[in-house]
Every structure is written in C-alpha cells, then in structure tokens.
Design a protein around this motif. Structure first.
Motif, PDB file in Angstrom:
ATOM      1  N   THR A 149       0.728  -1.214   0.099  1.00  0.00           N
ATOM      2  CA  THR A 149      -0.025   0.089  -0.010  1.00  0.00           C
ATOM      3  C   THR A 149       1.025   1.295   0.056  1.00  0.00           C
ATOM      4  O   THR A 149       0.605   2.203  -0.740  1.00  0.00           O
ATOM      5  CB  THR A 149      -0.929   0.009   1.170  1.00  0.00           C
ATOM      6  N   GLY A 150       2.082   1.259   0.910  1.00  0.00           N
ATOM      7  CA  GLY A 150       2.921   2.379   0.857  1.00  0.00           C
ATOM      8  C   GLY A 150       3.473   2.726  -0.568  1.00  0.00           C
ATOM      9  O   GLY A 150       3.822   3.828  -0.972  1.00  0.00           O
ATOM     10  N   TRP A 151       3.829   1.381  -0.978  1.00  0.00           N
ATOM     11  CA  TRP A 151       4.442   1.645  -2.282  1.00  0.00           C
ATOM     12  C   TRP A 151       3.666   2.119  -3.492  1.00  0.00           C
ATOM     13  O   TRP A 151       4.135   3.259  -4.421  1.00  0.00           O
ATOM     14  CB  TRP A 151       4.773   0.107  -2.824  1.00  0.00           C
ATOM     15  N   TRP A 152       2.289   1.704  -3.432  1.00  0.00           N
ATOM     16  CA  TRP A 152       1.450   2.366  -4.584  1.00  0.00           C
ATOM     17  C   TRP A 152       0.984   3.810  -4.003  1.00  0.00           C
ATOM     18  O   TRP A 152       0.813   4.542  -4.987  1.00  0.00           O
ATOM     19  CB  TRP A 152       0.044   1.714  -4.444  1.00  0.00           C
ATOM     20  N   ARG A 153       1.067   3.996  -2.825  1.00  0.00           N
ATOM     21  CA  ARG A 153       0.885   5.515  -2.364  1.00  0.00           C
ATOM     22  C   ARG A 153       2.003   6.453  -2.816  1.00  0.00           C
ATOM     23  O   ARG A 153       1.728   7.576  -3.524  1.00  0.00           O
ATOM     24  CB  ARG A 153       0.839   5.659  -0.871  1.00  0.00           C
ATOM     25  N   GLU A 177      -7.260   8.831  -2.154  1.00  0.00           N
ATOM     26  CA  GLU A 177      -6.671   8.307  -0.994  1.00  0.00           C
ATOM     27  C   GLU A 177      -7.229   6.837  -0.484  1.00  0.00           C
ATOM     28  O   GLU A 177      -6.756   5.990  -0.364  1.00  0.00           O
ATOM     29  CB  GLU A 177      -6.542   9.127   0.182  1.00  0.00           C
ATOM     30  N   PRO A 178      -8.662   6.807  -0.597  1.00  0.00           N
ATOM     31  CA  PRO A 178      -9.464   5.609  -0.295  1.00  0.00           C
ATOM     32  C   PRO A 178      -9.063   4.774  -1.098  1.00  0.00           C
ATOM     33  O   PRO A 178      -9.199   3.416  -0.577  1.00  0.00           O
ATOM     34  CB  PRO A 178     -11.141   6.354  -0.114  1.00  0.00           C
ATOM     35  N   ALA A 179      -9.049   4.678  -2.198  1.00  0.00           N
ATOM     36  CA  ALA A 179      -8.605   3.582  -3.273  1.00  0.00           C
ATOM     37  C   ALA A 179      -7.236   3.072  -3.082  1.00  0.00           C
ATOM     38  O   ALA A 179      -6.949   2.043  -3.940  1.00  0.00           O
ATOM     39  CB  ALA A 179      -8.981   3.990  -4.653  1.00  0.00           C
ATOM     40  N   VAL A 180      -6.331   3.686  -2.574  1.00  0.00           N
ATOM     41  CA  VAL A 180      -4.982   3.233  -2.348  1.00  0.00           C
ATOM     42  C   VAL A 180      -4.711   2.003  -1.827  1.00  0.00           C
ATOM     43  O   VAL A 180      -3.928   1.017  -2.480  1.00  0.00           O
ATOM     44  CB  VAL A 180      -3.986   4.271  -1.503  1.00  0.00           C
ATOM     45  N   PRO A 181      -5.477   1.536  -0.908  1.00  0.00           N
ATOM     46  CA  PRO A 181      -5.250   0.146  -0.396  1.00  0.00           C
ATOM     47  C   PRO A 181      -5.692  -1.165  -1.451  1.00  0.00           C
ATOM     48  O   PRO A 181      -5.337  -2.038  -1.475  1.00  0.00           O
ATOM     49  CB  PRO A 181      -6.160  -0.169   0.703  1.00  0.00           C
ATOM     50  N   MET A 182      -6.338  -0.576  -2.665  1.00  0.00           N
ATOM     51  CA  MET A 182      -6.841  -1.299  -3.438  1.00  0.00           C
ATOM     52  C   MET A 182      -6.039  -1.453  -4.781  1.00  0.00           C
ATOM     53  O   MET A 182      -6.432  -1.961  -6.005  1.00  0.00           O
ATOM     54  CB  MET A 182      -8.610  -1.175  -3.889  1.00  0.00           C
ATOM     55  N   LEU A 183      -5.094  -0.526  -4.842  1.00  0.00           N
ATOM     56  CA  LEU A 183      -4.523  -0.217  -6.112  1.00  0.00           C
ATOM     57  C   LEU A 183      -3.850  -1.426  -6.804  1.00  0.00           C
ATOM     58  O   LEU A 183      -3.883  -1.694  -7.984  1.00  0.00           O
ATOM     59  CB  LEU A 183      -3.503   0.894  -6.035  1.00  0.00           C
ATOM     60  N   ASN A 184      -3.393  -2.085  -5.581  1.00  0.00           N
ATOM     61  CA  ASN A 184      -2.497  -3.402  -6.441  1.00  0.00           C
ATOM     62  C   ASN A 184      -3.442  -4.391  -6.978  1.00  0.00           C
ATOM     63  O   ASN A 184      -3.043  -4.757  -8.219  1.00  0.00           O
ATOM     64  CB  ASN A 184      -1.827  -4.119  -5.076  1.00  0.00           C
ATOM     65  N   ALA A 185      -4.756  -4.572  -6.619  1.00  0.00           N
ATOM     66  CA  ALA A 185      -5.673  -5.373  -7.159  1.00  0.00           C
ATOM     67  C   ALA A 185      -6.146  -4.835  -8.546  1.00  0.00           C
ATOM     68  O   ALA A 185      -6.343  -5.327  -9.568  1.00  0.00           O
ATOM     69  CB  ALA A 185      -6.860  -5.451  -6.244  1.00  0.00           C
TER      70      ALA A 185
END
Length: 317
Positions: A149-153, A177-185
């Motif tokens: 998550t930090g990497w995608w942020r 910001e709310p979508a960052v945790p799902m960016l990998n997926a």
C-alpha cells in the motif's frame, strides 16, 4: 418529394467500409510472418499515442495471428515486432526497454491467453489464464514489497506530482486516498481485463473472417469451473473476518476472482437473452448499467458465481 436513397444508405456504407477495412487488415495479418510483423509494428507505434487502446491495437492482432496460424507463428511475430520496435526506439532516442515492456505486459500475456483458447476452444481458458497472471502479479508484489500500500501511495504521489500542478496534485491525492489500499488489485485487474478483451477481440476477428457465428456460440458456452466457487466464497468470508498481514493479499485475490467471474456472468446473460428470444435491448441495458453503476459489476460477478455453482454453462475449462 423523394429525398433520394443516399440518406438511407450512407451510414450503412460507412459501416460496410469499416468492416471491409478490418477484414482486409485481418486477411493481411494472417497471410504470413512478414505481413504480420509489419502491420503489428505499425499498430504498436500508433498505440503509443493512445495508450489506453494499446491492448486493442497491439494485442488483438497478436491474438488473431496466434489463433489462426498457431503458437509458434505468434512467437515469431512477437520476436520480429520486438526487434523492429526496439530499433525504432533506439533511432528515436527512446530506451529499447519499450519493446520489452510491450512484450511482457501485452504480447506475451495475450499470446498465452490465445494459446489456451486455441488448444481448448474455450473462452473460459483465456479468462482463467488472465486471472492466473493477475494473481501472480498481485502475489509477486506482496512478496517483493514489504508495504504494498505504501509503495502504491508513493507511486501515485509521484505520478500526480509530475503530471499536474501542485494544487491539483494535492487535491487528487486526497480524493484517491481511499482507493490506495486497492491499487494493487485494480492494476492487476486492469491488465487482466485488457488481456481478456484483446484475446476475445482476436477470436471475434478470426470468426468474422473464417467462421461466421462461431464467436457467439463459443461465448455463450463460457463458464468457469464449479471448483473455483468454494475458494472464492472462502476468500470473501476471510476478508470480512481475518485481520493481519494476510488481509491485503486475500482482498487482492478476491477482487481478481470476482472480475474473472464477471465474464461468466456476462456470458450467462447473453445466453439467457438468446435462449429466451429476448430483445437485444436487454444486453444494451446491461452494458449501460455496467458503465454507470459499479455495483452492476459485482451483481454480474455474483450471477457468474451462482451459474457456475449450478453448472449451467455447459462448458468446462
């Protein structure tokens, strides 16, 4: 007063002209290795100016060649196009890694999906291969990066800062910001969807040239294996109940699985409309709702899951 026939026939002529051009291009691509290399190289260069269409412009022709002429022909074309694109990049002062990026992210995944479809004559095989590649990407990120998550942020902040003025970059950072945790997926799903669309476009292109009506029959049979339903449901329950470091990976895999079943759900709706003789407007409405309501994607994925559990597709990947 007779308005003349031109007004009624002109749109048809335009559509017919476009179809003729697509047919001519398809026949040219499947004529031989040199023709395919030249055409796909030109389309790949064009795709640099419209990157969202890169999978369509550069990937679908690779799918067509692989499906029509075989896996070896597809690999030969990928190699030839890669050499030409690398040489053009060097001449233009661009890193030759551009050709490698096309090969790794577009051509080879599309080639693998086309290979599965060609050998099995099953659209589900292409969907499963794409989902497996997406899951491999998601898992690889979690293994390679301690804080995904930090990497995608950080990646998102860098991209926004370089692309937008400072004030706009800060505003979009807050919005996204709310979508960052799902960016990998989401990145994995974007690649998966692009690959599947490219392979299916290649198959539809092949059918239009050599097997009219064949694509529709194959797509109506699209069905993912029933055995995938239990692990998908288990992943959904785990995402709700489990806390800890495994949660982000489970969430990524759940999202990828749901989007894979989206294609099953869409095929099930197509199959139902055809079997019951319903008006095609039902299909148009479905696609319109998919564009307007994100919840429609989840609904169709659930239809796919239920249809797979009931094993009504008549197809086994």
């Amino acid at each position: 007063m007779n308005p003349g026939p031109a007004h009624g026939t002109r749109p048809g002529r335009r559509g017919s002209t476009r179809q003729d051009r697509v047919r001519v291009l398809g026949e040219y691509l499947t004529r031989g290795w040199p023709q395919a290399v030249v055409a796909i190289s030109a389309l790949s260069v064009m795709s640099l100016f419209v990157m969202p269409l890169a999978f369509v412009l550069s990937g679908a022709p690779v799918a067509l060649v692989t499906l029509r002429r075989g896996e070896l022909a597809g690999l030969q074309v990928i190699g030839g196009v890669g050499l030409i694109l690398g040489a053009l990049s060097a001449l233009a002062g661009i890193s030759p890694a551009l050709a490698l990026a096309f090969a790794v992210t577009i051509w080879l995944p599309v080639w693998l999906g086309s290979l599965g479809l060609r050998r099995s004559e099953s659209h589900a095989a292409a969907v499963l291969i794409a989902a497996l590649l997406a899951a491999t990407f998601a898992l690889g990120m979690h293994l390679a990066v301690p804080d995904v998550t930090g990497w995608w942020r950080g990646w998102l902040d860098t991209w926004l800062t370089q692309s937008l003025p400072a004030a706009d970059a800060a505003r979009y950072t807050r919005i996204l910001e709310p979508a960052v945790p799902m960016l990998n997926a989401l990145v994995a799903v974007a690649m998966m969807l692009s690959m599947i669309v490219a392979v299916l476009l290649g198959r539809a292109w092949q059918a239009a040239l050599f097997n009219p009506g064949g694509f529709r029959r194959e797509f109506h049979r699209l069905g993912l294996p029933r055995q995938l339903v239990v692990p998908l449901v288990a992943a959904g329950i785990a995402v709700v109940l489990v806390e800890g470091p495994a949660l982000p990976l489970l969430r990524d895999l759940l999202i990828i699985g749901l989007f894979a079943f989206l294609f099953h759900g869409v095929a099930a709706v197509h199959r139902t409309v055809a079997s019951r003789g319903l008006h095609p407007a039902w299909l148009a409405g479905m696609y319109l709702l998919m564009l307007l309501l994100p919840q429609m994607v989840l609904f169709l994925a659930c239809i796919g899951v239920v249809d797979a559990w009931l094993n009504r597709s008549g197809e086994s990947a």
